[in-house]
Write a protein that holds these residues in place. Structure first.
Motif, PDB file in Angstrom:
ATOM      1  N   LEU A   1      -5.515   1.599  -2.804  1.00 37.19           N
ATOM      2  CA  LEU A   1      -6.239   0.324  -2.883  1.00 37.19           C
ATOM      3  C   LEU A   1      -5.397  -0.685  -3.645  1.00 37.19           C
ATOM      4  O   LEU A   1      -5.054  -0.473  -4.814  1.00 37.19           O
ATOM      5  CB  LEU A   1      -7.590   0.519  -3.573  1.00 37.19           C
ATOM      6  CG  LEU A   1      -8.570   1.452  -2.854  1.00 37.19           C
ATOM      7  CD1 LEU A   1      -9.842   1.632  -3.673  1.00 37.19           C
ATOM      8  CD2 LEU A   1      -8.925   0.907  -1.466  1.00 37.19           C
TER       9      LEU A   1
ATOM     10  N   LYS B   1       0.893  -1.159   0.000  1.00 37.65           N
ATOM     11  CA  LYS B   1       0.000   0.000   0.000  1.00 37.65           C
ATOM     12  C   LYS B   1       0.929   1.206   0.000  1.00 37.65           C
ATOM     13  O   LYS B   1       2.014   1.166   0.589  1.00 37.65           O
ATOM     14  CB  LYS B   1      -0.844  -0.006   1.255  1.00 37.65           C
ATOM     15  CG  LYS B   1      -1.831  -1.162   1.262  1.00 37.65           C
ATOM     16  CD  LYS B   1      -3.224  -0.655   1.557  1.00 37.65           C
ATOM     17  CE  LYS B   1      -4.214  -1.791   1.420  1.00 37.65           C
ATOM     18  NZ  LYS B   1      -5.584  -1.364   1.463  1.00 37.65           N
TER      19      LYS B   1
ATOM     20  N   ALA C   1     -13.576  -0.196  -6.874  1.00 33.68           N
ATOM     21  CA  ALA C   1     -12.498   0.692  -6.415  1.00 33.68           C
ATOM     22  C   ALA C   1     -12.678   2.086  -7.025  1.00 33.68           C
ATOM     23  O   ALA C   1     -12.541   3.097  -6.332  1.00 33.68           O
ATOM     24  CB  ALA C   1     -11.141   0.113  -6.800  1.00 33.68           C
TER      25      ALA C   1
ATOM     26  N   ASP D   1     -15.074   3.861  -5.070  1.00 30.91           N
ATOM     27  CA  ASP D   1     -14.545   4.236  -3.745  1.00 30.91           C
ATOM     28  C   ASP D   1     -13.734   5.527  -3.835  1.00 30.91           C
ATOM     29  O   ASP D   1     -13.781   6.366  -2.935  1.00 30.91           O
ATOM     30  CB  ASP D   1     -13.657   3.118  -3.172  1.00 30.91           C
ATOM     31  CG  ASP D   1     -14.475   1.917  -2.737  1.00 30.91           C
ATOM     32  OD1 ASP D   1     -15.707   2.065  -2.574  1.00 30.91           O
ATOM     33  OD2 ASP D   1     -13.889   0.823  -2.583  1.00 30.91           O
TER      34      ASP D   1
END
Ligand code: TXA
Ligand code: MG
Length: 340
Positions: A284, A276, A300, A303
């Protein structure tokens, strides 16, 4: 008003399927899961019902829909002059994430095909989708159940975000498995042409068809799948794809993310390697396995919208298997592609 119907994807409750099918029969519109993404369905033989799909999605009317059937025997009522290759592919890949473009039967109204004399047909694999088409007793025209230009929905909550109050029923049948839309093959030309890559790859199709090619399209060509000319899958942020050797890509993304932060931007990162990135506001990791990456990609992108990031840096994935489809969708969503 929109009703949300929660249905068990492994054992669809007959009563709930019936309720949704009645809405389809009466000319209403129903969002339902398939194994690829959620679709927004209407009776494909009812022009007025089909028009409601375009309104609800704010979809340009020159972008045709896919007609969904539950059994190969129904193909004759949708298409004519079906070539042998198409039957072979149907036997091999249906039910499943393959859509074939064929010459259309005159029963199919022009609203479905945007006036084209061809029609896109698919037999989905999801139990809810199959049960709904069967119970409705009609073929179901369905594009992805997102507002035009937003990423295709892979969860009922995505459909709710986009279409609550705009459709009659949203079926919540859990997450879709594949996460990217079906492979589309134009079977009206020789050799057949893949217009949109998906889980069923060129290599898969080559095992069944004598010849098939991937569409190579220059920006100046008239798009063969009309939908391909529109901006797609786009998050609100600018998506910048970084290609190249993994270590160099990582370094470049760290550098770009740091610069963007200094400039006051909210930064997102999509990676497939396990790290990450602490340089990002939202990082992500979609995983090294390409199927898992495909399954998570559209969710994603949504998001990042929710987190209101301004710019997203994404590691490119390897264009093998479903990787070709992943890069196709990422490229369409992207603002820029750079080499590390
Ligand atoms: O996996 C999927 O295919 C999902 C699920 C719901 O089945 N559906 C889906 O539909 O992705 P949609 O409308 O989002 O994408 C359909 C694409 C569009 O790019 C459209 O232009 C193309 O198929 N298409 C439809 N009919 C066509 C035709 N007759 N000739 C060429 N392209 C066609
Ligand atoms: Mg779509």
């Amino acid at each position: 008003m929109t009703k949300i119907l929660k249905i068990n994807p492994h054992k669809p409750q007959a009563g709930k399927i019936k309720e949704a099918a009645i809405v389809i029969k009466k000319g209403g519109i129903v969002a339902f899961p398939t194994e690829t993404v959620y679709g927004l369905g209407a009776n494909a033989l009812n022009a007025e019902a089909v028009k409601k799909i375009f309104e609800a999605k704010k979809r340009p009317i020159d972008n045709p829909l896919i007609v969904h059937i539950f059994d190969i025997s129904k193909l004759g009522s949708i298409a004519i002059n079906v070539p042998k290759d198409a039957l072979k592919a149907a036997k091999e890949f249906w039910p499943g994430p393959l859509t074939m473009v064929l010459h259309k039967n005159k029963e199919i109204p022009p609203e479905v095909t945007a006036g084209l004399d061809t029609v896109a047909v698919r037999m989905p694999m999801n139990e809810i989708a199959i049960a709904l088409i069967k119970e409705s007793g009609v073929p179901i025209a369905a594009p992805s159940a997102n507002l035009a230009s937003r990423p295709s929905p892979t969860k009922a909550e995505h459909v709710i975000e986009d279409l609550m109050g705009r459709v009659d029923i949203i079926i919540d049948g859990g997450e879709t498995e594949i996460g990217l839309e079906s492979t589309i093959v134009d079977m009206t030309v020789t050799p057949p042409v893949i217009l949109r890559p998906g889980k069923i790859t060129l290599e898969d199709l080559k095992k069944v068809l004598s010849n098939v090619v991937l569409n190579v399209q220059s920006a100046k060509d008239t798009p063969k799948a009309p939908g391909m000319k529109y901006k797609h899958y786009a998050p609100s942020a600018d998506l910048i794809i970084v290609k190249g050797d993994e270590a160099a890509v990582n370094e470049k993304i760290r550098y770009l993310a740091t610069q963007a932060k200094k400039a006051g931007l909210k930064v997102g990162i999509i990676s497939h390697s396990n790290n990450k990135f602490k340089e990002a506001d939202l990082s992500l990791c979609l995983g090294n396995d390409l199927s898992g990456f495909a399954h998570r990609l559209f969710s994603a992108l949504r998001d990042f919208d929710k987190a209101k990031v301004n710019v997203i840096f994404a590691e490119a994935v390897c264009e093998k298997g479903i990787g070709t489809a992943i890069m196709n969708r990422m490229n369409k969503a992207s603002y820029e592609i750079i080499k590390a």
